[in-house]
Design a protein around this motif. Structure first.
Motif, mmCIF file in Angstrom:
data_model
loop_
_atom_site.group_PDB
_atom_site.id
_atom_site.type_symbol
_atom_site.label_atom_id
_atom_site.label_comp_id
_atom_site.label_asym_id
_atom_site.label_seq_id
_atom_site.Cartn_x
_atom_site.Cartn_y
_atom_site.Cartn_z
ATOM 1 N N ASP A 22 -26.729 31.872 3.406
ATOM 2 C CA ASP A 22 -26.666 33.252 2.949
ATOM 3 C C ASP A 22 -27.673 33.556 1.841
ATOM 4 N N ALA A 23 -27.903 34.846 1.637
ATOM 5 C CA ALA A 23 -28.847 35.338 0.641
ATOM 6 C C ALA A 23 -28.113 36.139 -0.426
ATOM 7 N N LEU A 24 -28.890 36.732 -1.329
ATOM 8 C CA LEU A 24 -28.338 37.416 -2.492
ATOM 9 C C LEU A 24 -28.676 38.911 -2.493
ATOM 10 N N PRO A 25 -27.871 39.726 -3.160
ATOM 11 C CA PRO A 25 -28.212 41.139 -3.331
ATOM 12 C C PRO A 25 -29.225 41.311 -4.472
ATOM 13 N N VAL A 26 -30.453 40.884 -4.199
ATOM 14 C CA VAL A 26 -31.543 40.912 -5.180
ATOM 15 C C VAL A 26 -32.756 41.555 -4.514
ATOM 16 N N LYS A 27 -33.503 42.348 -5.247
ATOM 17 C CA LYS A 27 -34.732 42.941 -4.730
ATOM 18 C C LYS A 27 -35.887 41.985 -5.005
ATOM 19 N N GLU A 28 -36.495 41.478 -3.966
ATOM 20 C CA GLU A 28 -37.560 40.486 -4.117
ATOM 21 C C GLU A 28 -38.799 41.093 -4.762
ATOM 22 N N ASP A 29 -39.396 40.315 -5.678
ATOM 23 C CA ASP A 29 -40.612 40.759 -6.367
ATOM 24 C C ASP A 29 -41.592 39.593 -6.472
ATOM 25 N N THR A 30 -41.839 38.923 -5.347
ATOM 26 C CA THR A 30 -42.743 37.782 -5.338
ATOM 27 C C THR A 30 -44.162 38.151 -4.939
ATOM 28 N N GLY A 31 -44.315 39.266 -4.219
ATOM 29 C CA GLY A 31 -45.627 39.643 -3.727
ATOM 30 C C GLY A 31 -46.094 38.841 -2.533
ATOM 31 N N LEU A 32 -45.228 38.014 -1.975
ATOM 32 C CA LEU A 32 -45.599 37.191 -0.823
ATOM 33 C C LEU A 32 -45.751 38.058 0.425
ATOM 34 N N TYR A 70 -44.677 37.458 3.247
ATOM 35 C CA TYR A 70 -43.446 37.386 4.028
ATOM 36 C C TYR A 70 -42.224 37.745 3.172
ATOM 37 N N ALA A 71 -42.441 38.475 2.095
ATOM 38 C CA ALA A 71 -41.335 38.882 1.218
ATOM 39 C C ALA A 71 -40.345 39.778 1.955
ATOM 40 N N SER A 72 -39.099 39.711 1.536
ATOM 41 C CA SER A 72 -38.048 40.507 2.154
ATOM 42 C C SER A 72 -38.132 41.967 1.724
ATOM 43 N N THR A 73 -37.938 42.842 2.694
ATOM 44 C CA THR A 73 -37.762 44.272 2.416
ATOM 45 C C THR A 73 -36.415 44.747 2.972
ATOM 46 N N VAL A 74 -35.545 43.799 3.262
ATOM 47 C CA VAL A 74 -34.268 44.066 3.926
ATOM 48 C C VAL A 74 -33.264 44.683 2.949
ATOM 49 N N THR A 75 -32.456 45.592 3.467
ATOM 50 C CA THR A 75 -31.290 46.083 2.743
ATOM 51 C C THR A 75 -30.055 45.870 3.629
ATOM 52 N N ALA A 76 -28.896 45.812 2.985
ATOM 53 C CA ALA A 76 -27.649 45.630 3.732
ATOM 54 C C ALA A 76 -26.514 46.251 2.958
ATOM 55 N N SER A 79 -36.831 30.758 -11.571
ATOM 56 C CA SER A 79 -35.718 29.920 -11.126
ATOM 57 C C SER A 79 -34.905 30.636 -10.057
ATOM 58 N N ASN A 80 -33.994 29.896 -9.456
ATOM 59 C CA ASN A 80 -33.108 30.452 -8.441
ATOM 60 C C ASN A 80 -32.406 31.705 -8.976
ATOM 61 N N HIS A 81 -32.232 32.664 -8.096
ATOM 62 C CA HIS A 81 -31.591 33.960 -8.366
ATOM 63 C C HIS A 81 -32.527 34.945 -9.058
ATOM 64 N N SER A 82 -33.749 34.515 -9.382
ATOM 65 C CA SER A 82 -34.722 35.436 -9.936
ATOM 66 C C SER A 82 -35.401 36.210 -8.814
ATOM 67 N N PRO A 83 -35.739 37.485 -9.013
ATOM 68 C CA PRO A 83 -36.485 38.229 -7.983
ATOM 69 C C PRO A 83 -37.880 37.669 -7.738
ATOM 70 N N HIS A 84 -38.329 36.784 -8.639
ATOM 71 C CA HIS A 84 -39.654 36.178 -8.504
ATOM 72 C C HIS A 84 -39.595 34.788 -7.863
#
Length: 416
Positions: free
Chosen positions: A78-88, A90-96, A384-389
């Motif tokens: 499973d994943a987290l309710p976090v907005k990704e800010d890595t700039g990759l 393949y970064a996630s743009t998913v909402t749920a 670190s883990n749970h960071s948007p970065h």
């Protein structure tokens, strides 16, 4: 023991593409339908006996390879309710939609996509080379680790009644250590975690007439301050524990005294007696402050989530890390001490009575570190883990993670 244990495996080049795909399509706990479908299909193609829907969205795969013990290898999905800010790319743009009906961004900010990819890679290697091990492989792809509920859901759904009972539980978690390093700590390794919601009842009034109110904002403030004394004054100075009030909410207007307030707090502990003392203290203080304020109703305390203490079996972990030391070199296998993070993997081990060997897998760019051990100042600055970065470097993390699982499986399921 087979010499192949100590050599890095050759990872299927398509595994990195799978990882990027999973990273781009994260799913919240108990919503991992796409992920579990991909997992089940791949394992079926590899010849495993696959069962889906265990604990709602979990997957169990079994591969029998003659007489011998049974090893359970676990990955969470499973994943987290976090907005990704890595700039990759393949970064996630998913909402749920979360359990509260709220639309939230979703990100694999804890690395469970890597865990899933590594275990699928190991499943492929072990299926292809059955001469290197003997016994039964039991692969558990677990939902809802972030909710602290997935492992128990699988157990409650008959995990150890419907499938073989393992002789050992093995698993890993990617961490902000240099890629190429593995770390593990014997004994209590990850803290118990209790998250609570406290509802404080007051009496609302106009902001100009506080005498007509029982102000829940003041009550909440007094409660927050008093709760801090549990750690500083009620548990032994030699014990390790944390109590954090992470959320406080009351009212919506500056000139209105609201009728109630809500606190959300989190407790971390490593000892069952200390945990009970903290929980008892929370209940006493919340009730006492409400009584002092003259609350018209008793406050309520509701459990949001709970993680048990994770205890690594010293012998099982030592046996597993010894193999890693022979393979990676002793300087690359670290003892991180007990961590304040929480995990529910221990539920699997305690529920079946098997020893647990659970380790950390370095996943950060090694060039960011100087000493590369637990004293490295970069540990405080790398995402670190749970960071948007947060996003692990794909290599060598993926290859090391697959190899570690393969090596651990072969160690516990030695060929005749």
């Amino acid at each position: 023991m087979c010499p192949e244990v100590f050599e890095a495996v050759t990872v299927n080049p398509g595994l990195a593409d799978l990882y990027r795909d999973l990273h781009s399509h994260p799913e919240l706990g108990f919503q991992e339908t796409r992920t579990s479908s991909i997992v089940a299909n791949r394992l079926s193609e590899l010849g495993y006996e696959v069962t889906t829907g265990v604990g709602k969205t979990g997957v169990v795969a079994v591969l029998r390879n003659g007489d011998g013990p049974t090893a359970l290898l676990r990955a969470d999905m499973d994943a987290l309710p976090v907005k990704e800010d890595t700039g990759l790319p393949y970064a996630s743009t998913v909402t749920a939609t979360d359990d509260n009906g709220k639309l939230v961004p979703v990100d694999h900010a804890c690395g469970h996509d890597l865990h899933t990819s590594c275990l699928l890679g190991a499943a492929e290697m072990l299926s292809a080379d059955r001469a290197s091990w003997a016994g039964t492989l039991m692969l558990v792809f677990q939902p809802a680790e972030e909710l602290g509920a997935g492992a128990q859901a699988m157990v409650d759904d008959g995990l150890f009644d419907r499938f073989p009972t393992p002789d050992v539980v093995l698993g890993q978690h990617v961490a902000p250590l240099p890629a190429g390093k593995i770390a593990g700590h014997a004994g209590p390794s990850y803290a118990a975690s209790d998250s609570l919601r406290v509802r404080l009842i007051g009496k609302g009034a106009h902001g100009s007439m506080p005498e007509a109110s029982i102000d829940p904002v003041v009550l909440a403030a007094e409660t927050v301050l008093r709760l801090q004394t549990i750690i500083s004054r009620e548990i032994p100075s030699t014990a390790t524990a944390v109590l954090t009030v992470g959320s406080i909410h009351a009212g919506d207007a500056a000139n209105v005294i609201p009728g109630e307030a809500e606190l959300q707090l989190n407790i971390r502990s490593y000892d069952a007696r200390v945990r009970e003392r903290i929980l008892s203290g929370v209940s006493r203080i919340v009730s006492g402050e409400a009584a002092t304020a003259g609350s018209p109703e008793q406050p309520t305390i509701t459990e949001i989530e709970r993680f048990p203490i994770v205890v690594n079996d010293a012998e099982a972990l030592g046996k597993t890390l010894g193999v890693f030391s022979d393979w990676l070199g002793a300087e690359n296998v670290l003892d991180p001490g007990a961590g304040s993070g929480s995990e529910d993997v221990g539920v699997l081990a305690t529920s079946c009575g098997a020893p647990l060997a659970y380790w950390l897998l370095g996943g950060s760019d090694p060039s960011l570190f100087t000493t590369g051990d637990m004293t490295d100042p970069a540990l405080l600055t790398v995402p670190s883990n749970h960071s948007p970065h947060y996003a692990p470097v794909i290599e060598p993390t993926l290859t090391i993670g697959v190899t570690a699982l393969v090596a651990a499986a072969r160690t516990w399921l030695p060929a005749a």
